[in-house]
Design a protein around this motif. Structure first.
Motif, PDB file in Angstrom:
ATOM      1  N   GLY A  57     -14.547  36.751 -27.754  1.00 18.13           N
ATOM      2  CA  GLY A  57     -13.641  36.013 -28.526  1.00 18.13           C
ATOM      3  C   GLY A  57     -13.470  34.559 -28.168  1.00 18.13           C
ATOM      4  O   GLY A  57     -13.312  33.780 -29.000  1.00 18.13           O
ATOM      5  N   GLY A  58     -13.696  34.211 -26.732  1.00 19.50           N
ATOM      6  CA  GLY A  58     -13.562  32.755 -26.557  1.00 19.50           C
ATOM      7  C   GLY A  58     -14.833  31.887 -27.041  1.00 19.50           C
ATOM      8  O   GLY A  58     -14.640  30.815 -27.808  1.00 19.50           O
ATOM      9  N   PHE A  59     -15.936  32.673 -27.329  1.00 20.30           N
ATOM     10  CA  PHE A  59     -17.229  32.265 -28.120  1.00 20.30           C
ATOM     11  C   PHE A  59     -16.934  31.952 -29.457  1.00 20.30           C
ATOM     12  O   PHE A  59     -17.189  31.001 -29.873  1.00 20.30           O
ATOM     13  CB  PHE A  59     -18.208  33.163 -27.784  1.00 20.30           C
ATOM     14  N   ALA A  60     -16.305  33.029 -30.024  1.00 17.58           N
ATOM     15  CA  ALA A  60     -15.800  32.895 -31.592  1.00 17.58           C
ATOM     16  C   ALA A  60     -15.003  32.082 -31.878  1.00 17.58           C
ATOM     17  O   ALA A  60     -15.064  31.137 -32.945  1.00 17.58           O
ATOM     18  CB  ALA A  60     -15.708  34.212 -32.198  1.00 17.58           C
ATOM     19  N   VAL A  61     -13.963  31.657 -31.020  1.00 19.47           N
ATOM     20  CA  VAL A  61     -12.767  30.717 -31.266  1.00 19.47           C
ATOM     21  C   VAL A  61     -13.387  29.177 -31.119  1.00 19.47           C
ATOM     22  O   VAL A  61     -13.409  28.328 -31.821  1.00 19.47           O
ATOM     23  CB  VAL A  61     -11.808  30.637 -30.327  1.00 19.47           C
ATOM     24  N   ALA A  62     -14.178  29.080 -30.147  1.00 18.46           N
ATOM     25  CA  ALA A  62     -14.726  27.775 -29.836  1.00 18.46           C
ATOM     26  C   ALA A  62     -15.792  27.405 -31.024  1.00 18.46           C
ATOM     27  O   ALA A  62     -15.995  26.433 -31.317  1.00 18.46           O
ATOM     28  CB  ALA A  62     -15.640  27.946 -28.501  1.00 18.46           C
ATOM     29  N   ASP A  63     -16.287  28.442 -31.545  1.00 19.13           N
ATOM     30  CA  ASP A  63     -17.480  28.163 -32.587  1.00 19.13           C
ATOM     31  C   ASP A  63     -16.723  27.685 -33.746  1.00 19.13           C
ATOM     32  O   ASP A  63     -17.108  26.837 -34.537  1.00 19.13           O
ATOM     33  CB  ASP A  63     -18.097  29.366 -32.754  1.00 19.13           C
ATOM     34  N   ALA A  64     -15.482  28.331 -34.077  1.00 17.14           N
ATOM     35  CA  ALA A  64     -14.848  28.197 -35.357  1.00 17.14           C
ATOM     36  C   ALA A  64     -13.915  26.685 -35.107  1.00 17.14           C
ATOM     37  O   ALA A  64     -13.945  25.740 -36.298  1.00 17.14           O
ATOM     38  CB  ALA A  64     -13.522  28.995 -35.336  1.00 17.14           C
ATOM     39  N   VAL A  65     -13.597  26.291 -33.918  1.00 21.10           N
ATOM     40  CA  VAL A  65     -13.037  25.092 -33.930  1.00 21.10           C
ATOM     41  C   VAL A  65     -13.778  23.806 -33.567  1.00 21.10           C
ATOM     42  O   VAL A  65     -13.711  22.667 -34.394  1.00 21.10           O
ATOM     43  CB  VAL A  65     -12.122  25.238 -32.592  1.00 21.10           C
ATOM     44  N   ALA A  66     -15.287  24.231 -33.042  1.00 18.30           N
ATOM     45  CA  ALA A  66     -16.127  22.985 -32.631  1.00 18.30           C
ATOM     46  C   ALA A  66     -16.943  22.781 -34.153  1.00 18.30           C
ATOM     47  O   ALA A  66     -17.221  21.416 -34.272  1.00 18.30           O
ATOM     48  CB  ALA A  66     -16.902  23.477 -31.578  1.00 18.30           C
ATOM     49  N   GLY A  67     -16.937  23.925 -34.919  1.00 12.37           N
ATOM     50  CA  GLY A  67     -18.090  23.735 -36.155  1.00 12.37           C
ATOM     51  C   GLY A  67     -17.772  22.504 -37.220  1.00 12.37           C
ATOM     52  O   GLY A  67     -18.299  21.706 -37.379  1.00 12.37           O
ATOM     53  N   PRO A  68     -16.354  22.262 -37.543  1.00 16.49           N
ATOM     54  CA  PRO A  68     -16.306  21.449 -38.346  1.00 16.49           C
ATOM     55  C   PRO A  68     -16.206  19.987 -37.683  1.00 16.49           C
ATOM     56  O   PRO A  68     -16.555  18.834 -38.345  1.00 16.49           O
ATOM     57  CB  PRO A  68     -14.744  21.607 -38.940  1.00 16.49           C
ATOM     58  N   GLN A  69     -16.207  19.891 -36.168  1.00 17.90           N
ATOM     59  CA  GLN A  69     -16.103  18.568 -35.634  1.00 17.90           C
ATOM     60  C   GLN A  69     -17.727  18.201 -35.634  1.00 17.90           C
ATOM     61  O   GLN A  69     -18.314  16.960 -35.684  1.00 17.90           O
ATOM     62  CB  GLN A  69     -15.695  18.593 -34.313  1.00 17.90           C
ATOM     63  N   ILE A  70     -18.601  19.142 -35.130  1.00 14.46           N
ATOM     64  CA  ILE A  70     -20.035  18.907 -35.461  1.00 14.46           C
ATOM     65  C   ILE A  70     -20.424  18.443 -36.933  1.00 14.46           C
ATOM     66  O   ILE A  70     -21.189  17.607 -36.992  1.00 14.46           O
ATOM     67  CB  ILE A  70     -20.923  20.253 -35.154  1.00 14.46           C
ATOM     68  N   GLY A  71     -19.848  19.191 -37.773  1.00 13.36           N
ATOM     69  CA  GLY A  71     -20.021  18.741 -39.384  1.00 13.36           C
ATOM     70  C   GLY A  71     -19.753  17.434 -39.379  1.00 13.36           C
ATOM     71  O   GLY A  71     -20.271  16.650 -40.293  1.00 13.36           O
ATOM     72  N   ARG A  72     -18.501  16.777 -38.968  1.00 16.36           N
ATOM     73  CA  ARG A  72     -18.158  15.565 -39.093  1.00 16.36           C
ATOM     74  C   ARG A  72     -18.993  14.469 -38.309  1.00 16.36           C
ATOM     75  O   ARG A  72     -19.499  13.462 -38.913  1.00 16.36           O
ATOM     76  CB  ARG A  72     -16.624  15.139 -38.642  1.00 16.36           C
TER      77      ARG A  72
END
Length: 428
Positions: A57-72
């Motif tokens: 769950g921690g992995f999935a939440v971190a992926d969802a939160v960090a993904g758009p920041q990496i995209g930016r």
């Protein structure tokens, strides 16, 4: 009409296309293996599925939160530079997890936060490669992306489970990281098809498009799709277990997943007429009609057949959400836009799994299927609302609008796009 295989072969023969699509597909297989690999590894260490679920769950939440920041960051600094940094950080995070050098939850969060968004990067390259007169091929390109994703999530978890069952619980995470880093590195060095960077002023202005209804509608559709996925997964398992035949769950999943691949393949291969928002509304309506009976059907054969029908509509919605996201935002924030869609879908899956689990506990599997049907209804409402026009919110005219019909966007955007084409400046 050319065969499906011919259409896809023609697309991959576009100069530079196969060179970035294939390594991205390899890396995507690794991404599909990572979550389940963490489950096997942490359970083997702790003997607790609760602990494994917490780390995952921690992995999935971190992926969802960090993904758009990496995209930016990708939109600002370019794919190659950001991707290479992300790959190095991801390799380090996986090493910490495998070595047990930090608490499992911390390592899981780091692995998720550094997971490169290879699907979004590949989609952005297709958008840049198929600009202007070639934009009519974008739905086929995104269908190819959906197929790669579907195959990854069919084969990846199965491969990890085989390794775990053979007594190698850490091998799945290690292999997943090797595929992600290897495929991502090959993608990063393919500079020929890297989307061009925009100026700072253009990026700042373009960021406002992420708050407009045309884009937010697609993000909401992605969220609803995630809810549908999450609720369906929980409900299928509960249905099979409730009948005393848990082995049936695999067959039911297979029925849906196989038609999912067929639906995506067929939609990407056919020549499309009419507007893409109308296609999206039709697919959402079909998904709604197919999923409603799941709330009361009892026969395994009937449930399997109905799940197969839903599998035909889902990939079409995924493809069209990508295409309409591409046409709703400026290129300066395109990667970020794709990652927001991915994060919304991931959040929907996680949230629905929790909600549907409670509903199933209270009222059985049919209640969980009701949650999935409700998500399908919401998709239909959202898609139908788009038919009234994203007119004021169109962030940029898309060449794809002209290629598939003026209904794919608003009349003003279509007229502007046509004028730009006549001036020879429609390449974005």
């Amino acid at each position: 009409m050319p065969s499906a295989s011919a259409n896809y072969r023609t697309l991959l023969r576009t100069p530079g296309a196969a060179a970035f699509f294939l390594p991205a597909a390899v890396g995507r297989l690794g991404i599909a293996m990572t979550g389940i690999g963490i489950v096997w590894l942490v359970h083997a260490r702790t003997g607790s599925y609760a602990a494994a679920g917490l780390v995952t769950g921690g992995f999935a939440v971190a992926d969802a939160v960090a993904g758009p920041q990496i995209g930016r960051l990708v939109d600002r600094f370019g794919q190659s530079r950001v991707l290479l940094c992300a790959l190095g950080a991801h390799a380090g995070a996986v090493a910490l997890l495998l070595a047990g050098a930090v608490p499992n939850v911390v390592a899981g969060v780091l692995v998720g936060a550094t997971l490169p968004q290879l699907g979004a990067l590949s989609a952005a390259r297709w958008s840049a490669l198929l600009s202007g007169e070639r934009a009519a091929a974008l739905p086929t390109a995104f269908a190819l992306e959906a197929l790669a994703n579907g195959v990854s999530y069919l084969a990846g978890p199965a491969l990890v489970s085989v390794l775990g069952a053979a007594g190698h619980p850490g091998a799945g995470v290690l292999l997943a990281a090797a595929l992600v880093v290897g495929g991502g590195f090959v993608l990063a060095v393919q500079r020929r098809t890297t989307p061009p960077l925009s100026e700072h002023a253009e990026r700042r202005h373009a960021g406002r498009a992420l708050l407009r209804s045309a884009f937010l509608r697609q993000v909401a559709l992605g969220l609803a799709l995630g809810v549908f996925f999450g609720a369906t997964q929980v409900s299928v398992a509960a249905y099979a277990v409730g009948r005393g035949t848990p082995d049936e769950a695999a067959l039911l999943y297979c029925a849906s997943n196989c038609t999912n691949l067929v639906g995506g393949w067929a939609y990407g291969a056919r020549r499309r007429g009419g507007s893409l928002p109308h296609h999206q509304a039709a697919a959402a309506a079909c998904l709604t009609l197919a999923s409603l009976p799941l709330a009361f059907l009892g026969s395994p054969l009937a449930v399997g057949a109905t799940l197969a029908l839903t599998g035909l509509a889902v990939p079409v919605l995924l493809i069209l959400t990508s295409v309409l996201t591409e046409s709703s935002v400026p290129r300066a924030v395109l990667t970020q836009a794709f990652t927001w869609g991915n994060s919304a879908s991931a959040a929907g899956v996680a949230g629905a799994a929790a909600v549907a689990g409670r509903v199933v506990d209270a009222g059985g599997a049919h209640g969980g299927f009701g949650v999935a049907a409700g998500a399908a209804v919401m998709m239909a409402v959202l898609a139908l609302s788009g038919l009234r026009g994203s007119s004021p919110d169109a962030a940029r005219p898309s060449a794809l609008t002209q290629a598939v019909g003026p209904g794919a966007g608003n009349r003003e955007a279509s007229a502007d796009a046509s004028a730009r084409t006549r001036r020879g400046s429609c390449h974005r």
